[in-house]
Design a protein around this motif. Structure first.
Motif, PDB file in Angstrom:
ATOM      1  N   ASP A   1      32.638  47.770  39.823  1.00 31.75           N
ATOM      2  CA  ASP A   1      32.135  48.649  41.050  1.00 31.75           C
ATOM      3  C   ASP A   1      32.107  49.627  41.021  1.00 31.75           C
ATOM      4  OD1 ASP A   1      32.358  48.385  44.109  1.00 31.75           O
ATOM      5  OD2 ASP A   1      33.810  46.751  43.508  1.00 31.75           O
ATOM      6  N   TYR A   2      31.803  50.328  41.919  1.00 30.14           N
ATOM      7  CA  TYR A   2      31.601  52.017  41.877  1.00 30.14           C
ATOM      8  C   TYR A   2      32.001  52.606  40.945  1.00 30.14           C
ATOM      9  CZ  TYR A   2      30.086  56.806  43.571  1.00 30.14           C
ATOM     10  OH  TYR A   2      29.958  57.936  43.688  1.00 30.14           O
ATOM     11  N   ASP A   3      33.449  52.484  41.083  1.00 28.89           N
ATOM     12  CA  ASP A   3      35.108  52.844  40.434  1.00 28.89           C
ATOM     13  C   ASP A   3      35.486  52.949  39.409  1.00 28.89           C
ATOM     14  OD1 ASP A   3      36.113  50.386  40.893  1.00 28.89           O
ATOM     15  OD2 ASP A   3      37.517  51.769  42.216  1.00 28.89           O
ATOM     16  N   GLY A   4      34.428  51.541  38.353  1.00 31.38           N
ATOM     17  CA  GLY A   4      34.618  51.621  36.853  1.00 31.38           C
ATOM     18  C   GLY A   4      35.576  50.193  37.240  1.00 31.38           C
ATOM     19  N   SER A   5      36.242  49.573  37.826  1.00 31.82           N
ATOM     20  CA  SER A   5      36.853  48.207  37.913  1.00 31.82           C
ATOM     21  C   SER A   5      35.965  47.331  37.669  1.00 31.82           C
ATOM     22  CB  SER A   5      37.818  48.454  39.234  1.00 31.82           C
ATOM     23  OG  SER A   5      37.094  48.756  41.012  1.00 31.82           O
TER      24      SER A   5
ATOM     25  N   LEU B   1      25.740  44.640  35.326  1.00 27.69           N
ATOM     26  CA  LEU B   1      26.131  45.381  35.740  1.00 27.69           C
ATOM     27  C   LEU B   1      26.789  46.284  36.439  1.00 27.69           C
ATOM     28  CD1 LEU B   1      23.954  43.087  38.181  1.00 27.69           C
ATOM     29  CD2 LEU B   1      22.244  44.900  36.761  1.00 27.69           C
ATOM     30  N   ARG B   2      26.441  47.706  36.603  1.00 28.97           N
ATOM     31  CA  ARG B   2      27.388  48.515  37.463  1.00 28.97           C
ATOM     32  C   ARG B   2      26.923  48.668  38.462  1.00 28.97           C
ATOM     33  NH1 ARG B   2      27.499  51.412  33.533  1.00 28.97           N
ATOM     34  NH2 ARG B   2      29.681  50.970  32.351  1.00 28.97           N
TER      35      ARG B   2
ATOM     36  N   ILE C   1      30.928  51.571  48.486  1.00 27.02           N
ATOM     37  CA  ILE C   1      31.125  51.672  50.141  1.00 27.02           C
ATOM     38  C   ILE C   1      32.397  50.961  50.335  1.00 27.02           C
ATOM     39  CG2 ILE C   1      30.511  49.378  51.386  1.00 27.02           C
ATOM     40  CD1 ILE C   1      28.628  48.581  49.391  1.00 27.02           C
ATOM     41  N   LYS C   2      32.513  51.641  50.932  1.00 25.69           N
ATOM     42  CA  LYS C   2      34.041  51.807  52.018  1.00 25.69           C
ATOM     43  C   LYS C   2      34.258  50.009  52.370  1.00 25.69           C
ATOM     44  CE  LYS C   2      36.743  53.019  56.811  1.00 25.69           C
ATOM     45  NZ  LYS C   2      36.495  53.601  57.654  1.00 25.69           N
ATOM     46  N   MET C   3      35.774  50.165  52.008  1.00 26.38           N
ATOM     47  CA  MET C   3      36.518  49.217  51.614  1.00 26.38           C
ATOM     48  C   MET C   3      38.477  48.968  52.027  1.00 26.38           C
ATOM     49  SD  MET C   3      37.145  47.966  47.945  1.00 26.38           S
ATOM     50  CE  MET C   3      37.483  48.688  46.270  1.00 26.38           C
TER      51      MET C   3
END
Length: 335
Positions: free
Chosen positions: A145-149, A232-233, A238-240
């Motif tokens: 994900d965007y934060d690396g998780s 992929l990364r 995105i708001k969640m």
């Protein structure tokens, strides 16, 4: 029953060795040249590299064309052909992936790797995917994900309900893969033999559910798998909101409409392939509607009055499902 053989064309009993040059990456983009730049830069840094990159531009009105062309010589020098196709109108993600797969298939790509413009590729992603190709023909890698998780993607659907199973196990066992009956165009890696048999992604969806249906169709004729490798990364935040059992991400009025409208297309596909159960499918539609209401209020902090697009989509889904002239996408010619 799904065809578990490593190939679905020709008399050979053993698969050909994986050749990265046989891969075409298909990227669909629309007015996000800054994100596309990040993706193309990451593809340039891959090792090994694909034989082709097919960029489908959904009639962008920003500097997308200039951005794409700025990478042509750089990619050519590394042995990767850049194919740029700008569509006359915005056909949505569904139309873009349909056009991209059609282009890649027509160019003779053996493997087609689909992705949006808001990701970057992991440098050794093709090597990671390649190790699965002797065994499988429809493969879905993992994504950061965007934060690396690690992003949890719902790889299993309740077939007759036509909705993802949110509690499917996220951990992999020693095999490194899990059977899937869905698909996601953010990373789907599919062999041309599968594309030939089930045809192109359906552009009538415009956005949403198109990849789930395509993955479901693939799983009917081959052993589709989600694998443990990260390929992929995501590069867009995105708001969640975390609801405890799962995360819900922000959406839009357009997505809300198509989420419900396209239930009509899923119903048509299920009827065509003998998988339609009126009661279970209605339950899946109701569950989808309720989930979107929760998303509207919990994630986007909007009044329930914003559900008008859900109702409009539900109304139009009935019209789609009542169309007696509808037919599924046809198989492609063997080239």
């Amino acid at each position: 029953m799904p065809d578990d053989s490593p190939a679905t064309r020709g008399p050979r009993t053993q698969p050909d060795p994986f050749d990265p040059a046989s891969v075409a990456i298909v990227v669909v983009t629309y007015n996000r040249s800054h994100l596309l730049t990040t993706l193309l830069t990451s593809i340039c840094a891959m090792e090994p590299k694909p034989g082709r990159i097919v960029v489908i531009d959904n009639a962008s009105d920003d500097d997308t064309t200039d951005v794409v062309e700025s990478y042509r010589e750089r990619l050519a020098a590394a042995g990767t052909e850049l194919v740029y196709r700008r569509l006359d109108t915005n056909t949505g993600g569904s139309g873009g992936f349909s056009a991209g797969m059609e282009t890649a298939y027509g160019l003779g790509a053996e493997w087609i790797w689909l992705m949006d413009d808001d990701v970057e590729v992991i440098p050794d992603a093709l090597a990671l995917l390649g190790r699965w190709t002797p065994r499988f023909r429809s493969i879905q890698g993992r994504r950061y994900d965007y934060d690396g998780s690690p992003f949890y993607w719902q790889y299993r659907i309740a077939p007759r309900m036509g909705i993802p199973i949110p509690f499917a196990p996220s951990k992999f066992d020693a095999s490194g893969y899990k059977p899937m009956n869905s698909g996601c165009f953010e990373g789907m890696f599919v062999h041309r033999s599968i594309v030939q048999r089930i045809g192109l992604p359906d552009p009538r969806f415009f956005i949403y559910w198109d990849d789930q249906v395509y993955g479901w169709l693939a799983s009917r004729i081959t052993r589709s798998v989600a694998v443990e490798d990260f390929i992929l990364r995501r590069t867009r935040d995105i708001k969640m909101v975390n609801l405890g059992v799962r995360n819900l991400r922000a959406s839009s009025d357009a997505y809300r409409y198509y989420i419900m409208r396209n239930r009509g297309y899923i119903k048509q596909y299920y009827r065509a392939y003998g998988a339609y159960s009126p009661l279970l499918f209605a339950a899946g539609t109701a569950a989808t509607f309720c989930k979107e209401l929760i998303r509207l209020v919990a994630v986007e902090r909007r009044s329930i009055a914003g559900a008008k697009n859900l109702w409009r989509g539900l109304r139009d889904a009935r019209e789609v499902a009542a169309d007696t002239t509808w037919r599924p996408m046809p198989p492609l010619p063997v080239e």
